[in-house]
Write a protein that holds these residues in place. Structure first.
Motif, PDB file in Angstrom:
ATOM      1  N   ASN A   1      -8.581   0.828  -6.319  1.00 58.38           N
ATOM      2  CA  ASN A   1      -7.981  -0.115  -5.379  1.00 58.38           C
ATOM      3  C   ASN A   1      -7.615   0.637  -4.106  1.00 58.38           C
ATOM      4  O   ASN A   1      -6.570   1.285  -4.013  1.00 58.38           O
ATOM      5  CB  ASN A   1      -6.740  -0.774  -5.979  1.00 58.38           C
ATOM      6  CG  ASN A   1      -6.210  -1.894  -5.101  1.00 58.38           C
ATOM      7  OD1 ASN A   1      -6.460  -1.940  -3.903  1.00 58.38           O
ATOM      8  ND2 ASN A   1      -5.462  -2.804  -5.692  1.00 58.38           N
ATOM      9  N   VAL A   2      -8.495   0.543  -3.102  1.00 62.05           N
ATOM     10  CA  VAL A   2      -8.306   1.296  -1.866  1.00 62.05           C
ATOM     11  C   VAL A   2      -7.271   0.652  -0.949  1.00 62.05           C
ATOM     12  O   VAL A   2      -7.009   1.163   0.149  1.00 62.05           O
ATOM     13  CB  VAL A   2      -9.636   1.444  -1.103  1.00 62.05           C
ATOM     14  CG1 VAL A   2     -10.622   2.256  -1.913  1.00 62.05           C
ATOM     15  CG2 VAL A   2     -10.223   0.078  -0.755  1.00 62.05           C
ATOM     16  N   SER A   3      -6.676  -0.465  -1.381  1.00 63.21           N
ATOM     17  CA  SER A   3      -5.685  -1.161  -0.558  1.00 63.21           C
ATOM     18  C   SER A   3      -4.259  -0.778  -0.917  1.00 63.21           C
ATOM     19  O   SER A   3      -3.308  -1.371  -0.408  1.00 63.21           O
ATOM     20  CB  SER A   3      -5.858  -2.679  -0.712  1.00 63.21           C
ATOM     21  OG  SER A   3      -7.158  -3.068  -0.338  1.00 63.21           O
ATOM     22  N   HIS A   4      -4.099   0.212  -1.764  1.00 58.99           N
ATOM     23  CA  HIS A   4      -2.782   0.643  -2.225  1.00 58.99           C
ATOM     24  C   HIS A   4      -1.894   1.029  -1.034  1.00 58.99           C
ATOM     25  O   HIS A   4      -2.225   1.923  -0.267  1.00 58.99           O
ATOM     26  CB  HIS A   4      -2.953   1.851  -3.154  1.00 58.99           C
ATOM     27  CG  HIS A   4      -1.687   2.328  -3.781  1.00 58.99           C
ATOM     28  ND1 HIS A   4      -1.269   1.938  -5.034  1.00 58.99           N
ATOM     29  CD2 HIS A   4      -0.724   3.163  -3.323  1.00 58.99           C
ATOM     30  CE1 HIS A   4      -0.124   2.519  -5.327  1.00 58.99           C
ATOM     31  NE2 HIS A   4       0.220   3.265  -4.304  1.00 58.99           N
ATOM     32  N   GLY A   5      -0.782   0.327  -0.864  1.00 57.04           N
ATOM     33  CA  GLY A   5       0.188   0.691   0.163  1.00 57.04           C
ATOM     34  C   GLY A   5      -0.114   0.199   1.560  1.00 57.04           C
ATOM     35  O   GLY A   5       0.621   0.508   2.497  1.00 57.04           O
ATOM     36  N   ILE A   6      -1.186  -0.574   1.747  1.00 60.94           N
ATOM     37  CA  ILE A   6      -1.549  -1.082   3.070  1.00 60.94           C
ATOM     38  C   ILE A   6      -0.853  -2.422   3.303  1.00 60.94           C
ATOM     39  O   ILE A   6      -0.821  -3.272   2.411  1.00 60.94           O
ATOM     40  CB  ILE A   6      -3.071  -1.206   3.202  1.00 60.94           C
ATOM     41  CG1 ILE A   6      -3.687   0.191   3.146  1.00 60.94           C
ATOM     42  CG2 ILE A   6      -3.462  -1.923   4.493  1.00 60.94           C
ATOM     43  CD1 ILE A   6      -5.192   0.210   3.217  1.00 60.94           C
ATOM     44  N   THR A   7      -0.300  -2.612   4.488  1.00 64.75           N
ATOM     45  CA  THR A   7       0.569  -3.769   4.758  1.00 64.75           C
ATOM     46  C   THR A   7      -0.056  -4.843   5.636  1.00 64.75           C
ATOM     47  O   THR A   7       0.627  -5.775   6.064  1.00 64.75           O
ATOM     48  CB  THR A   7       1.870  -3.289   5.425  1.00 64.75           C
ATOM     49  OG1 THR A   7       1.541  -2.569   6.622  1.00 64.75           O
ATOM     50  CG2 THR A   7       2.659  -2.381   4.489  1.00 64.75           C
ATOM     51  N   ALA A   8      -1.344  -4.731   5.940  1.00 65.46           N
ATOM     52  CA  ALA A   8      -1.975  -5.704   6.832  1.00 65.46           C
ATOM     53  C   ALA A   8      -3.446  -5.847   6.491  1.00 65.46           C
ATOM     54  O   ALA A   8      -4.027  -5.027   5.777  1.00 65.46           O
ATOM     55  CB  ALA A   8      -1.810  -5.283   8.293  1.00 65.46           C
TER      56      ALA A   8
END
Length: 419
Positions: free
Chosen positions: A218-225
């Motif tokens: 999951n390369v979206s870990h911690g991304i806020t937008a």
């Protein structure tokens, strides 16, 4: 080699070599692929050619038996689930569009958005820029990145299973570089990248350490937008921010991480306000019929025909010069500014990003003045009632004023006319 040596060599060859009749032919036709497979973890696990490619050789030759991510998911369920939940899992949905109405289309493209034998699309999202390209440019310049959703080989390679390949940050670079999202260059020339190159990833974090912690897909870990910079709703934003701060805390004080990320949030917000100002300048010119050429006087947009398009479906061709400046501002300079901030790269944040963003706004203001003068457009105080109502209606249509504000301002204009 003596008989004993031959027998020993045969014992060391995976049994699957003899169980899979594909090998004999492909050792001659595609020896590199066979060698890679033999060196992979699939060979000793008896995962042969047919396990992934199927039995229909004619279908394979026609290019209709691709090894899509769902095939890998039969064994790699957790990785597939994590991948599907991430931004990589929406790769096709952001980069593709239905080509059924395009002349000379490649019918193989249908399988990227449709399950085999089904006319129902996986996603209704369309990409105007992809649809405007030739089939060759679409294949080489679009699909090679945007196929990541449905092709594990995009990162892993097709026949190898060596994890050193996907642990190397360079594997990310083929897509995450260039003018619209240069994360690779930002990281490589940041302090993180320098420390990584000199001291290794235990001291300098890389793409995988921050964005795929613990080997997650999951390369979206911690991304806020979103990829376009649209901030998530508050609850999701807070949850993702906590994840990123916890990662940063492995090397930094929590308070430092919070301050740096909050500063990058502010840079993103400030930068988007500049883009919004530029968009409103162009929208008002359009409402007054002053763009050169106007949308109705150019080739039709593949999705929106003759509308003014300044959102994510904006083209970089068949547009006016001022729109071309805006495309560069929004698609390139904006991304460099705020993504440079998140990647701890001051040169990208300021000179390659913020400075270019503001200079492009200067160019847009100047071009707008030229277009107004050329079109004989009067100043705001000299406009006719019709022109003022047109501008007001445009602001309401774009959500810059509420229904109540629109009604009140329109009534005030009409009252002044009757005095």
């Amino acid at each position: 080699m003596n008989v004993a040596g031959i027998l020993l060599a045969l014992l060391l060859v995976p049994a699957v070599l003899f169980a899979d009749e594909c090998i004999d032919c492909h050792q001659q036709e595609t020896p590199g692929a066979v060698i890679q497979w033999q060196q992979s973890g699939h060979a000793p696990a008896n995962v042969g050619c047919r396990s992934c490619h199927g039995d229909d050789h004619e279908k394979i030759l026609q290019g209709n038996a691709r090894v899509v991510a769902a095939v890998c998911a039969r064994c790699h369920r957790q990785a597939f689930a994590e991948h599907s939940a991430s931004k990589h899992g929406m790769g096709l949905h952001t980069g593709w569009g239905c080509t059924r109405n395009l002349p000379g289309r490649d019918q193989h493209e249908c399988r990227f958005c449709h399950e085999e034998g089904s006319t129902l699309p996986v996603s209704a999202v369309m990409c105007a820029r992809f649809l405007r390209q030739s089939s060759e440019m679409g294949q080489l310049g679009c699909n090679r990145c945007h196929m990541v959703e449905n092709a594990c080989g995009s990162c892993h390679g097709n026949h190898l299973t060596d994890l050193d390949i996907v642990r190397d940050p360079a594997v990310c670079a083929k897509c995450h570089m260039g003018p619209d999202h240069p994360q690779w260059e930002m990281w490589q020339t940041s302090q993180h990248g320098t420390l990584n190159r000199v001291q290794g990833r235990s001291i300098g974090p890389d793409c995988q350490l921050c964005h795929m912690p613990g080997g997650s897909h999951n390369v979206s870990h911690g991304i806020t937008a979103t990829p376009a910079g649209q901030v998530y709703p508050e609850e999701r934003y807070k949850a993702e921010r906590v994840k990123m701060i916890n990662l940063c805390r492995e090397c930094h004080a929590g308070s430092f991480a919070e301050e740096e990320l909050a500063a990058a949030d502010a840079v993103r917000s400030q930068s988007k306000q500049l883009v919004a100002e530029a968009a409103e300048i162009i929208s008002e010119l359009h409402d007054l019929g002053l763009l050169d050429p106007m949308p109705q006087d150019r080739p039709a947009h593949p999705l929106r025909r003759h509308e003014l398009v300044l959102d994510g479906q904006m083209l970089y061709e068949d547009i006016s010069h001022i729109e071309r400046l805006f495309f560069t501002m929004k698609k390139f300079a904006l991304a460099k500014t705020y993504k440079g901030a998140y990647h701890q790269n001051p040169a990208y944040t300021h000179w390659l990003g913020n400075a270019e963003l503001k200079m492009l706004l200067v160019d847009i203001r100047s071009e707008a003045s030229r277009l107004r003068e050329r079109g004989g457009e009067r100043g705001a105080d000299e406009r006719t009632l019709e022109e003022r109502l047109t501008v007001l209606q445009g602001k309401f249509r774009r959500g810059l004023i509420s229904q109540q504000e629109y009604t009140e301002l329109k009534a005030e204009m009409l009252r002044k006319l009757t005095r």
